[in-house]
Design an enzyme around this catalytic site. Structure first.
Site, PDB file in Angstrom:
ATOM      1  N   ASP A 183      41.046  18.146  26.716  1.00 37.61           N
ATOM      2  CA  ASP A 183      39.919  17.744  26.002  1.00 37.61           C
ATOM      3  C   ASP A 183      39.212  18.680  24.804  1.00 37.61           C
ATOM      4  O   ASP A 183      38.793  18.234  23.819  1.00 37.61           O
ATOM      5  CB  ASP A 183      38.732  17.271  26.871  1.00 37.61           C
ATOM      6  CG  ASP A 183      37.656  16.424  26.318  1.00 37.61           C
ATOM      7  OD1 ASP A 183      36.727  16.242  26.997  1.00 37.61           O
ATOM      8  OD2 ASP A 183      37.552  16.087  25.460  1.00 37.61           O
ATOM      9  N   HIS A 230      31.884  14.463  33.974  1.00 38.62           N
ATOM     10  CA  HIS A 230      32.392  14.942  32.807  1.00 38.62           C
ATOM     11  C   HIS A 230      31.342  14.932  31.951  1.00 38.62           C
ATOM     12  O   HIS A 230      31.139  13.996  31.004  1.00 38.62           O
ATOM     13  CB  HIS A 230      33.435  14.200  32.487  1.00 38.62           C
ATOM     14  CG  HIS A 230      34.328  14.603  31.253  1.00 38.62           C
ATOM     15  ND1 HIS A 230      35.606  15.018  31.309  1.00 38.62           N
ATOM     16  CD2 HIS A 230      33.945  14.927  29.941  1.00 38.62           C
ATOM     17  CE1 HIS A 230      36.079  15.557  30.190  1.00 38.62           C
ATOM     18  NE2 HIS A 230      34.948  15.363  29.334  1.00 38.62           N
ATOM     19  N   CYS A 287      32.511  17.569  18.882  1.00 42.26           N
ATOM     20  CA  CYS A 287      32.437  16.137  19.109  1.00 42.26           C
ATOM     21  C   CYS A 287      32.524  15.585  17.893  1.00 42.26           C
ATOM     22  O   CYS A 287      32.018  15.929  16.652  1.00 42.26           O
ATOM     23  CB  CYS A 287      30.673  15.994  19.393  1.00 42.26           C
ATOM     24  SG  CYS A 287      30.089  14.367  19.957  1.00 42.26           S
ATOM     25  N   ASN A 291      32.584  20.444  25.326  1.00 47.09           N
ATOM     26  CA  ASN A 291      32.511  20.264  26.734  1.00 47.09           C
ATOM     27  C   ASN A 291      31.305  21.462  27.414  1.00 47.09           C
ATOM     28  O   ASN A 291      31.183  22.273  26.612  1.00 47.09           O
ATOM     29  CB  ASN A 291      33.805  20.687  27.395  1.00 47.09           C
ATOM     30  CG  ASN A 291      34.796  19.337  27.336  1.00 47.09           C
ATOM     31  OD1 ASN A 291      34.845  18.396  27.942  1.00 47.09           O
ATOM     32  ND2 ASN A 291      35.453  19.497  26.368  1.00 47.09           N
TER      33      ASN A 291
END
Lengths: 315, 352
Positions: free
Chosen positions: A57, A216, A256, A265
């Site tokens: 991610d 998450h 993002c 994150n």
């Protein structure tokens, strides 16, 4: 703060502070030193499993493409920190079988609690996506390969705005029912706040045991740790058992795609700091994570998003 | 939980998904829904609003410390007109308390050298307080002469910090403060107290909650209407915040307490949330998360007001703050300081 010009150089080093405040003990140990007093917040799980998503991610949302050998070195370093789950690359397609042959030990499937997001992201409706996932998960389980389910947009969608807790529950239930061993509820664009986290979890927990849930949280609006704390508290209070799985990314890697310039994150270092401070064991060595973070930040030429790393490395 | 580790090959093949997984069985309770339902119903029957978190306050007063605590810890000096404009923009953003400046010698804190000009130059909106820091009686007198209606005094819960910071013991510092408080009382000036190192000290390390409670109680009994409990070096975590507040609340009424969290280790918002859960309804923060930390080079500073407002609004808690105008104030001061914002909300909403 008052006037502190020359006194500063005599203060404790960051290593000393971390040792004192987090009861980490020496830099080798990852576990808490049981001899030390802890300021354990009652009503929280004793152990929290961290799922490190930095290599997947995190790097996925970084502008710089990371060469394969750097990625391998990064993952190798993370493997030595005590982290028990490191997500490398996860996707679902009809090509997953070769990946199993190549040595995959687990697969992940990515659902969403938003129709618009599902359509734009994987070009099909939620229902259609569930059909595809079902095939994959069932086959995987048949081969004894565990499957983890993700629910994106659990606290909000970049296209639809608010997402009802009921929708999140419905999607989570489908994924759980088809055999996913764990469902990670993702605040994909980081818009959630403690209230919306609480409401969403209370709804999902009606259908799925907390032991099968993870959170998450993205830190796009700085809410991640507050939301994670809420998740830990809410579930414990209601069920006397924890949500005790939290996803994070070393150095807070990622950005993002829906908010240019935004952060990504929650940083693993900052998460460990909070969890250790709460008296919760993670089995992870914070110093080693910080070193891995330092390595990857230099490799992608970016400043860390971890406040712990910022406070420590420049001292 | 036993970890099954798979030896990682030296090359990644295609898009192989490699995970060192934790062996973990799915908890499958056939009547989970019924169990869950009964638990959740029982909870909601006994609690009006929230669960283990306690009832959150309906309104929170934000004390904006950017122009003082924030700027004081910024390397770049900004001009008097910039400071005045910042404070005016913050007033227009709806903040009801804006810590304006510090009446300290410019020898120690050059950024605050223009304290008199700033206090005299700002627009004083009705209903908004503009407290100023006064480290000693001389500073207090200068502040009153410049028109201050509220002052702030700085104590600490750590002997070593007090010694290194103001070169005396905690007991001696109270004697100095007593002079200020007496003078303030005669002049009808409100006094707010700060307790530094409430969650940890850069010299002593851990600080006992009892010590924080003792110092806070002293401030309150001497006449401070509000005491702000500061995690000066941002080392605190929610459990420590809870322990500290539990001790302090036994000695001082909740309504007189505030928290002042630094974000040095990213814990500020989580710590603030814990304080709110304990019933605290006054929170200090700094626009754009201004400031740094003199004890940790490169570290970040105060909790960013924008990020705090975002959370409070999300929780349905009234702040009176216009987030858009606040963002504009943050943008303005960051440009003047030639630095990037430390507010995540500002970062997410900036136009690149």
């Amino acid at each position: 703060m008052g006037n502190v010009p020359s006194a500063v150089k005599h203060c404790l080093s960051y290593q000393q502070l971390l040792r004192e405040h987090l009861w980490i003990g020496d830099s080798v140990a990852g576990a808490l030193d049981p001899a030390q007093e802890t300021s354990q917040l009652s009503g929280l799980p004793e152990f929290v499993k961290i799922v490190e998503v930095g290599p997947r991610d995190g790097l996925q949302n970084e502008k710089v493409i990371v060469p394969t050998d750097i990625k391998i070195e990064f993952i190798n370093r993370l493997s030595q920190t005590g982290l028990s789950v490191i997500e490398v690359t996860s996707f679902v397609s009809s090509r997953w079988v070769p990946q199993v042959a190549a040595g995959a030990t687990e697969i992940s499937v990515f659902g969403a609690a938003s129709e618009s997001f599902s359509k734009k992201n994987i070009n099909c409706s939620i229902e259609e996506s569930m059909g595809k996932f079902e095939e994959v998960v069932k086959s995987a389980r048949h081969m004894n390969i565990p499957a983890r389910g993700y629910v994106s947009c659990a606290l909000g969608c970049p296209y639809e705005g608010s997402i009802t807790p009921q929708k999140v529950t419905e999607v989570s239930k489908r994924l759980y029912g088809m055999g996913c061993y764990e469902i990670s509820l993702g605040d994909t664009i980081g818009v959630g706040t403690p209230g919306s986290m609480k409401r969403m979890l209370e709804s999902v927990m009606k259908e799925i045991p907390p032991g099968a849930l993870a959170v998450h949280c993205h830190d796009t609006y700085g809410q991640a740790l507050a939301n994670i704390l809420t998740a830990l508290q809410v579930v414990w209070f209601v069920f006397q058992m924890g949500i005790n799985v939290v996803d994070s990314a070393v150095s807070g890697l990622g950005g993002c795609p829906y908010a240019k310039g935004a952060s990504g994150n929650v940083a693993t270092e900052d998460l460990i700091y909070m969890l250790n401070g709460l008296g919760l064991n993670t089995g992870v060595n914070l110093y080693k994570v910080m070193e891995a973070g330092d390595f990857i930040c230099k490799a992608v030429n970016k400043t860390t998003n971890s406040k712990v790393a910022q406070a420590s490395f420049n001292a | 939980m036993a970890a099954m580790r798979k030896a990682l090959p030296r090359r990644l093949v295609g898009l192989a998904s490699l995970r060192a997984t934790v062996s973990c069985s799915v908890i499958c309770h056939p009547d989970w829904s019924a169990v869950a339902q009964s638990q959740l119903t029982a909870t909601s029957a006994s609690q009006v609003s929230t669960s283990s978190m306690g009832t959150l306050p309906k309104r929170v007063k934000i004390v904006e410390v950017g122009p003082r605590d924030g700027l004081q810890n910024e390397k770049n000096i900004v001009s008097t007109p910039v400071k005045i404009k910042l404070i005016d923009m913050l007033s227009e953003a709806g903040l009801s308390v804006i810590e304006t400046t510090s009446f300290v010698s410019p020898k120690w804190v050059p950024q605050m050298g223009d304290h008199t000009e700033v206090l005299k130059g700002i627009q004083k909106f009705p209903g908004i307080n503009y407290p100023v820091l006064t480290p000693n009686l001389k500073g207090f007198e200068a502040a009153v002469a410049a028109g201050a209606k509220e002052v702030v005094i700085f104590g600490a819960a750590s002997e070593l910090f007090t010694k290194k910071n103001i070169n005396c013991s905690i007991e001696e510092s109270f004697q100095r403060f007593d002079a200020i408080l007496k003078a303030a009382q005669s002049a009808n000036i409100s006094v707010r107290g700060y307790v530094s190192c409430a969650l940890g000290c850069p010299y002593e390390g851990k600080i006992s909650p009892a010590k924080v409670a003792e110092v806070t109680k002293k401030f309150y009994s001497m006449g401070c209407y509000e005491i702000s409990l500061g995690d000066t070096i941002g080392v605190g975590t929610p459990g420590i915040m809870k322990d500290m507040l539990s001790a302090v609340m036994q000695e001082v009424p909740l309504a007189a307490l505030a928290v002042h969290c630094h974000d040095t280790y990213g814990q500020a918002l989580a710590n603030t949330l814990m304080a709110l859960q304990m019933g605290v309804s006054v929170v200090d923060s700094s626009v754009a998360g201004l400031g740094g930390c003199p004890y940790a080079q490169g570290a970040s500073g105060n909790l960013a007001t924008e990020d705090l407002v975002y959370m409070l609004e999300g929780l349905g808690i009234h702040t009176g703050v216009n987030l858009q105008k606040l963002l504009e104030a943050g943008n303005f001061i960051c440009q003047a300081l030639n630095r990037k914002t430390s507010s995540k909300v500002a970062q997410a909403t900036c136009k690149l």
